[in-house]
Design a protein around this motif. Structure first.
Motif, PDB file in Angstrom:
ATOM      1  N   TYR A   1      -1.724  54.896  -5.236  1.00 36.85           N
ATOM      2  CA  TYR A   1      -0.220  54.485  -5.141  1.00 36.85           C
ATOM      3  C   TYR A   1       0.374  55.911  -4.401  1.00 36.85           C
TER       4      TYR A   1
ATOM      5  N   ARG B   1      -3.802  53.458   2.491  1.00 36.15           N
ATOM      6  CA  ARG B   1      -3.085  52.331   2.584  1.00 36.15           C
ATOM      7  C   ARG B   1      -3.915  50.972   2.359  1.00 36.15           C
TER       8      ARG B   1
ATOM      9  N   GLN C   1      -0.159  56.320  -0.437  1.00 37.74           N
ATOM     10  CA  GLN C   1      -0.318  54.532   0.046  1.00 37.74           C
ATOM     11  C   GLN C   1       0.016  54.725   1.350  1.00 37.74           C
TER      12      GLN C   1
ATOM     13  N   PHE D   1      -4.974  50.524  -1.009  1.00 33.10           N
ATOM     14  CA  PHE D   1      -3.503  50.292  -1.869  1.00 33.10           C
ATOM     15  C   PHE D   1      -3.607  48.754  -1.589  1.00 33.10           C
TER      16      PHE D   1
END
Length: 502
Positions: free
Chosen positions: A342, A351, A345, A354
């Motif tokens: 998190y 990313r 991210q 995530f």
């Protein structure tokens, strides 16, 4: 309201949420499961009946259920006594107003849930101090998303009474209090679940290797605590069982020495890792493995708990509840990974992780919903008896003697389900031809036909889940599980309107 008072109110509310917000979330979910599925199964029967007898029969031990139906192995009264004492003021008020016993069952289960969540709160506070607010938040969120831990938190199983002490042990372990850690685990082993020794040994080795406690200190602590706990359970349970007894010693002999637990089914060595943990942890399962790689501090905590599950895997009889004590540590490791994903991210590789995590969260919520719906329909005996009470009372039917067969009793019925002036029989070993000669008004049975009786209605129960190629991709198959029969000799019964049988 003045601006100053409004600011103070907001400040108090914010402080309350900071201190108790996660407890409120977990408590509401556990309470929802409790209210929606109030009945209990055979695995919980000893403690449920013990709490009923402690609250309603009190000192009249000769009327206690366990003397007539002792079960396969004896269990300790310690947990039932603690919960009954805490619940007794509320239940005394209920008795004063002649409330149905089922509300007493909800009360004792709620008290147990409070004990479990209080111990889990103690552990969570240590998580906050050691790993920060973000990890604590993800720990609570992952716990809330999972079905089994909160569903089991109000169920009076020996594993859950031990789970209270295990969570306290985890809290003391993270706090750096080695002696209190060992004391909690020894108490859980000696009084509630002898197999907790499989968790005690790896944690004790870790405490010794990390020099958190010396060998002489650990031996002294273990011996003193074990003697005290064994003496306590010997005193308490010898009184209630009316013979000299250390329950967990007999459980250990039955399960480990005689290896008779396998009579209740066996699973492959890998079952905990390929079935139980994936179902109980959901998205936290892969995240827990990632958490160990991302934060080296978790290795000292993760390794002993992983070893506990590994050691337990050698026993052929396996159930998810046996390893529920490992879930908080796996969730913590998963929370560390979730927090790291998190926080990073915005970076390219993170990313993708995530987005995968978000998708897995949605799948996990769906799985928890499915498991709840299946569990909701898994107590047909309780629903059948409750429906019979409602119809019978509304029609003012006379001579209400109900026979409950073993299958029905094991799937939702306890003494908390009974109502005055109904009378009940749990006579075992009856052949089908013998029912005709018995003076039962109603029979609750797993069989659709009973000689001398007419089927009045049936209650469906969960059978299995089916997968489809269409949306939704699954369905839960239900089929008649418990049949309620009326005695043909009592024609007054058939003047009432009954739902009928399939």
């Amino acid at each position: 309201m003045t601006k100053g008072k409004l600011i103070n109110l907001k400040s108090c509310f914010s402080k309350f949420l900071y201190n108790f917000g996660w407890d409120l979330l977990l408590g509401l979910i556990a309470s929802f499961y409790l209210i929606m599925v109030p009945y209990t199964k055979v695995e919980e029967s000893f403690n449920v009946q013990a709490m009923h007898d402690l609250l309603y029969h009190r000192r009249h031990i000769d009327r206690y259920d366990h003397l007539e139906f002792p079960g396969v192995v004896p269990r300790t009264f310690t947990g039932a006594i603690i919960v009954s004492i805490l619940a007794s003021p509320v239940i005394a008020m209920m008795q004063l107003f002649h409330a149905a016993k089922i509300y007493s069952l909800l009360t004792v289960r709620l008290v147990l849930g409070c004990l479990v969540l209080s111990a889990l709160r103690f552990f969570r506070i240590q998580v906050r101090r050691k790993f920060g607010l973000h990890v604590e938040a993800f720990f609570a969120i992952l716990t809330a998303m999972q079905f089994h831990l909160l569903f089991y938190s109000t169920r009076p199983l020996p594993n859950i009474f031990a789970f209270v002490l295990v969570n306290l042990a985890y809290g003391f372990w993270f706090e750096g209090n080695a002696t209190s850690t060992l004391k909690c685990l020894i108490a859980a082993t000696a009084i509630f679940r002898c197999d907790t020794v499989l968790l005690l040994l790896p944690i004790a080795i870790e405490l010794f290797l990390s020099k958190s406690i010396s060998l002489s200190q650990s031996i002294k602590c273990c011996v003193n605590t074990a003697v005290l706990c064994i003496g306590f359970t010997l005193l308490v349970d010898s009184i209630f069982w009316q013979r000299i007894l250390w329950p967990e010693l007999e459980v250990f002999w039955f399960n480990s020495v005689l290896n008779r637990s396998s009579e209740w089914g066996t699973h492959a060595f890998h079952w905990y890792f390929t079935s139980a943990l994936p179902r109980s942890l959901l998205v936290a399962y892969p995240l827990s493995l990632l958490g160990v790689l991302l934060d080296r501090r978790m290795i000292r905590y993760f390794a002993p708990v992983f070893s506990f599950v590994l050691l337990y895997s050698k026993l052929p009889h396996k159930e998810l509840r046996f390893i529920i004590g490992s879930v908080p540590i796996f969730n913590l490791s998963a929370a560390i990974a979730a927090s790291r994903v998190y926080n990073n991210q915005r970076k390219n590789i993170w990313r993708l992780l995530f987005l995968m995590m978000l998708g897995s969260v949605l799948v996990s919520l769906g799985c928890s919903a499915i498991m709840f719906m299946a569990s909701y329909d898994n107590y047909p005996g309780g629903y059948a008896l409750n429906a019979l009470h409602q119809i019978g009372d509304s029609r003012h039917l006379p001579a209400k003697m109900v026979h409950i067969d073993s299958f029905t009793a094991m799937n939702g019925i306890s003494r908390f389900s009974e109502e005055y002036p109904w009378r009940y029989s749990k006579e075992e070993g009856l052949a089908l031809g013998e029912y005709r000669d018995k003076n039962f008004t109603f029979v609750l049975n797993e069989l659709p036909f009973v000689d001398g009786y007419k089927c009045l209605f049936a209650v469906n129960g969960f059978s299995r889940a089916l997968l489809h190629s269409r949306f939704p991709p699954f369905s839960l198959l239900k089929e008649p599980k418990v049949f309620v029969h009326g005695n043909l000799r009592y024609q007054d019964i058939f003047l009432a309107s009954w739902p009928g049988c399939p």
